[in-house]
Design a protein around this motif. Structure first.
Motif, PDB file in Angstrom:
ATOM      1  N   PRO A   1       0.825  -1.209   0.000  1.00  0.00           N
ATOM      2  CA  PRO A   1       0.000   0.000   0.000  1.00  0.00           C
ATOM      3  C   PRO A   1       0.860   1.261   0.000  1.00  0.00           C
ATOM      4  O   PRO A   1       1.850   1.361   0.716  1.00  0.00           O
ATOM      5  CB  PRO A   1      -0.807  -0.113   1.297  1.00  0.00           C
ATOM      6  CG  PRO A   1      -0.891  -1.584   1.542  1.00  0.00           C
ATOM      7  CD  PRO A   1       0.435  -2.129   1.074  1.00  0.00           C
ATOM      8  N   GLY A   2       0.483   2.199  -0.853  1.00  0.00           N
ATOM      9  CA  GLY A   2       1.216   3.449  -0.965  1.00  0.00           C
ATOM     10  C   GLY A   2       2.399   3.391  -1.910  1.00  0.00           C
ATOM     11  O   GLY A   2       3.048   4.402  -2.157  1.00  0.00           O
ATOM     12  N   SER A   3       2.686   2.221  -2.455  1.00  0.00           N
ATOM     13  CA  SER A   3       3.807   2.060  -3.384  1.00  0.00           C
ATOM     14  C   SER A   3       3.283   1.910  -4.808  1.00  0.00           C
ATOM     15  O   SER A   3       2.133   1.550  -5.025  1.00  0.00           O
ATOM     16  CB  SER A   3       4.616   0.807  -3.028  1.00  0.00           C
ATOM     17  OG  SER A   3       5.136   0.908  -1.729  1.00  0.00           O
TER      18      SER A   3
END
Length: 194
Positions: free
Chosen positions: A78-80
């Motif tokens: 998540p967030g990548s």
């Protein structure tokens, strides 16, 4: 309170390896012209190379000579970034497997995505790259996004799980009907051979 309205992707910047392997991949494999370079203005020890992905916008890569390419997986949590996708023409897409194989680049093989075909592979630093080719051209005056939005509405109304060829064809027909004039009073389908 007001939105900050975007008008497209300005550029995407990637942390790359050394200068030459970066040029070899982005221009030598993906064919993106290397348009200019300069130092990274926030870190003079790094280079900043600029490539044209084909739409006049930019893919930029920070380089450093002490970073060598390594084929490892990059965090996709998540967030990548999960992957970066580039559009290619149908005639190019039909040759992608052969061209990747000629370089010994491992890939996913062709994936059927209903409205497009895709293939996935990793660039020298491990980032997942997708090459995608739409199965349709939008009618004059419309974008791929216009067709996909309309196909989505048709798919949902039909209760189907994903956009496929029938939804695309119907979406294109609806957009053409709405966007063009005719002298005919009845534009419904006909069979002139009955």
């Amino acid at each position: 309170m007001r939105k900050i309205q975007t008008q497209g992707v300005h550029h995407i910047t990637i942390t790359g390896a050394d200068r030459q392997s970066t040029i070899d991949f982005w221009e030598g494999v993906l064919g993106m012209p290397f348009v200019f370079d300069q130092p990274n203005l926030d870190d003079a020890d790094q280079g900043h190379l600029y490539f044209d992905p084909g739409d006049g916008r930019l893919i930029t890569v920070f380089t450093a000579e002490d970073r060598k390419p390594g084929r490892h997986r990059i965090d996709q949590g998540p967030g990548s970034l999960h992957h970066l996708a580039f559009n290619v023409s149908k005639v190019t897409f039909d040759q992608v497997v052969e061209r990747l194989d000629a370089r010994g680049i491992k890939h996913s093989g062709v994936k059927d995505r209903g409205f497009m075909d895709s293939i996935y592979f990793r660039e020298p630093n491990g980032m997942l790259i997708e090459l995608a080719s739409y199965r349709f051209e939008p009618p004059l005056g419309y974008t791929h996004t216009d067709v996909l939005h309309r196909a989505h509405l048709i798919r949902v109304k039909a209760g189907d799980g994903h956009i496929d060829k029938i939804h695309l064809a119907d979406a294109i027909e609806e957009l053409v009907t709405e966007g063009t004039n005719t002298l005919s009073s009845d534009r419904s389908p006909k069979n002139p051979f009955k």
